[in-house]
Write an enzyme that holds these catalytic residues in place. Structure first.
Site, PDB file in Angstrom:
ATOM      1  N   ASP A   1      -5.517  12.418  -5.163  1.00 25.26           N
ATOM      2  CA  ASP A   1      -5.481  12.342  -3.704  1.00 25.26           C
ATOM      3  C   ASP A   1      -5.846  13.708  -3.144  1.00 25.26           C
ATOM      4  OD1 ASP A   1      -4.703  12.274  -0.968  1.00 25.26           O
ATOM      5  OD2 ASP A   1      -3.288  10.662  -1.380  1.00 25.26           O
TER       6      ASP A   1
ATOM      7  N   GLY B   1      -4.816   3.406  -1.946  1.00 24.18           N
ATOM      8  CA  GLY B   1      -3.448   2.920  -2.019  1.00 24.18           C
ATOM      9  C   GLY B   1      -2.578   3.356  -0.861  1.00 24.18           C
TER      10      GLY B   1
ATOM     11  N   ASP C   1       9.895  -5.108   4.150  1.00 26.33           N
ATOM     12  CA  ASP C   1      10.759  -6.119   4.774  1.00 26.33           C
ATOM     13  C   ASP C   1      10.085  -6.681   6.019  1.00 26.33           C
ATOM     14  OD1 ASP C   1      12.746  -7.671   5.854  1.00 26.33           O
ATOM     15  OD2 ASP C   1      14.181  -6.032   6.145  1.00 26.33           O
TER      16      ASP C   1
ATOM     17  N   HIS D   1     -11.010  -2.282  -1.379  1.00 26.95           N
ATOM     18  CA  HIS D   1     -10.998  -0.852  -1.696  1.00 26.95           C
ATOM     19  C   HIS D   1     -12.126  -0.119  -0.980  1.00 26.95           C
ATOM     20  CE1 HIS D   1      -9.892   2.719  -3.809  1.00 26.95           C
ATOM     21  NE2 HIS D   1      -9.215   2.091  -4.752  1.00 26.95           N
TER      22      HIS D   1
END
Length: 449
Positions: A291, A159, A394, A154
Site C-alpha cells: 500500500d 481492498g 453490521d 478491482h
C-alpha cells in the site's frame, strides 16, 4: 448444493450524480481486472424476519443512498484500445440479487468450495461495458441464517477502498450518517512527465517474466491442473514461534524485527517449495502488494478511493528457501518492500505508461480462465488483509459470524487474514494443485517449532 434466485434488480443512486468520463490510472488497468469476491455470514435475530422492512429492502434502500457518494461504482468501464480502459460515470447501477437455499448456514460457513454459489456470477464473456462494477447477493438459509456475497471490481477499488464502501453501506443501512465521504480522483496516480532521474527502467519487469519450472518453455500445463483450496489457522503461539525463529540473530532475539506478515509469508513460501518438490536450483518468485498511500510525498488523502497498491516481487532459489534459516526468506521479502519510496513508485507508474499495450498484463484468473500470467508453479502470490478492517460489518442485524474471501482457484493464490478475535492469530486461505495440498498442510504445521 442448491441456491435458487428469487429476484434480481439494478440499484441506482437515489439522487442525480456526476456524469463524467475518467481516464483510469495505470494501476487500475493492470494486474487483476476482474471482481474480488467476499462473503459475510450472519445469524439475525427472529425480530428481523417479522419486521415491516425486509433485509433485501434495507439493503436496496441503503445501497441507493450510499451510491450517491460512491457514484463511480454505479458506472461502467469500456475499452479504448491497446488494453486501456476508461470509466463512464452513468449511474447504470449495481446488481443486487435475492436468493434462498434449502440447507443450513452451518453447511456453508468456512467451506470455500461452496462459496461460488453465494456470490453473483460475473460472465466475463460479455462485453466489459455491460458488467456492473459491483454485484451483491443475499442468500437466506433454511435455519434463518443469511449470507451476503459481494463482488467488487478491482479496476476501481483495492481492498482498503472496497472495505470503505462496505462500511459506509452498512452505516446507512443502520440509519447512521456517512462517516467519511470517498475522495475519487484517478489523475493523482496517473503517469506524468518526470525528469530523467525518475524515468522508467527495466527494474519493473518482474511480473512480466516470472520464472518457469526448470526445463519448461511455459507453465500452461501447470496452470491448468486441478486445484483445491484450504483455510489453515495459526494461533498467536504459532505466529510468535515463527517470529522468534526468524528474528534470531547474532545480537540475540528480535535482532531483525521481522513483521507478522513477513514471517508467516516466508513460512508459506517455504512450505510450498517443499510440497511442490522443487529442484534445489529452481528459481521461484513471491508476488505481493504494498500500500503506497503513506509512501508517497505528500501522502494520499486518507479517504482516497481507488487502487493505491503496487505489485512487488521477491525472488530466490527453492533450495535456499528450504535449507537456509527462515530469516533468510524474510530478508528477501524485506528487501523487496524497502525499495518502495516516492521515486520508485513514480518510476513504476511511468514504466506502465511506457508500454504500448496493457493486454498481456491483465489478469482474468479469478473466474475466466487458468491463463493468469504470474500464478502457478513455481511461483506464489500472498496478499495480506492483516491490517484491513475486515470484521464487524453490521447492516442492522448484528455483526457477521464469518467473513472470508470468495472462491479462488488459481494455483499459488493465497490470502492472509487476521484471526476474528484480533488476538494475533492468522488465517491462511491458499489454493494449490490438488496433488500438493496434503504435503503443504503437513509441512505448514510440522515446521513450526
Amino acid at each position: 448444493m442448491e441456491v435458487s434466485i428469487k429476484s434480481s434488480s439494478m440499484v441506482k443512486p437515489i439522487e442525480p450524480t456526476c456524469k463524467v468520463v475518467f481516464r483510469l490510472s495505470e494501476w487500475d488497468q493492470t494486474g487483476i481486472i476482474t471482481h474480488v469476491p467476499t462473503v459475510y455470514f450472519y445469524k439475525p435475530s427472529q425480530e428481523w424476519f417479522i419486521s415491516s422492512k425486509s433485509i433485501i429492502d434495507t439493503l436496496k434502500d441503503s445501497l441507493s443512498r450510499v451510491l450517491v457518494h460512491f457514484y463511480p461504482l454505479a458506472g461502467r468501464v469500456q475499452w479504448i484500445g491497446q488494453g486501456r480502459l476508461e470509466l463512464i460515470c452513468n449511474s447504470m447501477g449495481v446488481e443486487l440479487i435475492e436468493a434462498e437455499s434449502s440447507i443450513n448456514l452451518s453447511d456453508f460457513a468456512s467451506k470455500t468450495n461452496l462459496f461460488e454459489n453465494l456470490v453473483p456470477f460475473v460472465d466475463y464473456n460479455k462485453p466489459i461495458h455491460e458488467l456492473p462494477l459491483v454485484s451483491g447477493q443475499i442468500t437466506k438459509f433454511r435455519c434463518g441464517g443469511i449470507c451476503l456475497g459481494v463482488n467488487i471490481s478491482h479496476i476501481l477499488a483495492d481492498g482498503q477502498s472496497a472495505l470503505h464502501f462496505m462500511s459506509e453501506w452498512a452505516r446507512l443501512a443502520r440509519d447512521e450518517p456517512l462517516e467519511m465521504a470517498p475522495y475519487f480522483n484517478p489523475n493523482i496516480l496517473r503517469a506524468q512527465e518526470l525528469p530523467m532521474t525518475l524515468a522508467p527502467s527495466n527494474m519493473h519487469t518482474e511480473f512480466i517474466t516470472p520464472p518457469l519450472l526448470i526445463g519448461q518453455q511455459n507453465n500452461l500445463d501447470e496452470r491448468r491442473k486441478i486445484t483445491t483450496v484450504a483455510i489453515l489457522s495459526l494461533s498467536k503461539y504459532h505466529v510468535e514461534s515463527l517470529k522468534k525463529v526468524a528474528n534470531e540473530g547474532p545480537n540475540g532475539p528480535n535482532t531483525y524485527n521481522y513483521t507478522r506478515y513477513e514471517v508467516v509469508t516466508s513460512h508459506i513460501w517455504r512450505s510450498a517449495c517443499k510440497a511442490r518438490e522443487h529442484h534445489r536450483e529452481q528459481p521461484t518468485c513471491l508476488g505481493f502488494s504494498v500500500d503506497v498511500r503513506n509512501r508517497l510525498h505528500p501522502p494520499l488523502p486518507p479517504n482516497y478511493f481507488g487502487n493505491a497498491i503496487l505489485d512487488v516481487v521477491a525472488s530466490s532459489r527453492s533450495g535456499d528457501i528450504i535449507t537456509l534459516p527462515l530469516g533468510f526468506t524474510c530478508a528477501r521479502i524485506r528487501e523487496a518492500i524497502d525499495k518502495f519510496d516516492d521515486q520508485y513508485i513514480w518510476s513504476n507508474i511511468n514504466f506502465w505508461k511506457s508500454l504500448i499495450d496493457f493486454s498481456p498484463f491483465q489478469d482474468f484468473h479469478s473466474r475466466k480462465s487458468k491463463d493468469a500470467p504470474f500464478y502457478g508453479k513455481p511461483n506464489l502470490g500472498v496478499i495480506s488483509w492483516l491490517t484491513l478492517p475486515i470484521y464487524g460489518l453490521d447492516f442492522g442485524w448484528g455483526t457477521e459470524i464469518y467473513m472470508g474471501p470468495g472462491a479462488h482457484d488459481s494455483d499459488g493464490d493465497c490470502i492472509m487474514l487476521p484471526g476474528p478475535m484480533d488476538d494475533g492469530s492468522v488465517k491462511v486461505a491458499i489454493c494449490l494443485q490438488l496433488a500438493h495440498m496434503d504435503a503443504f498442510k503437513k509441512y505448514f504445521f510440522e515446521d513450526i517449532i
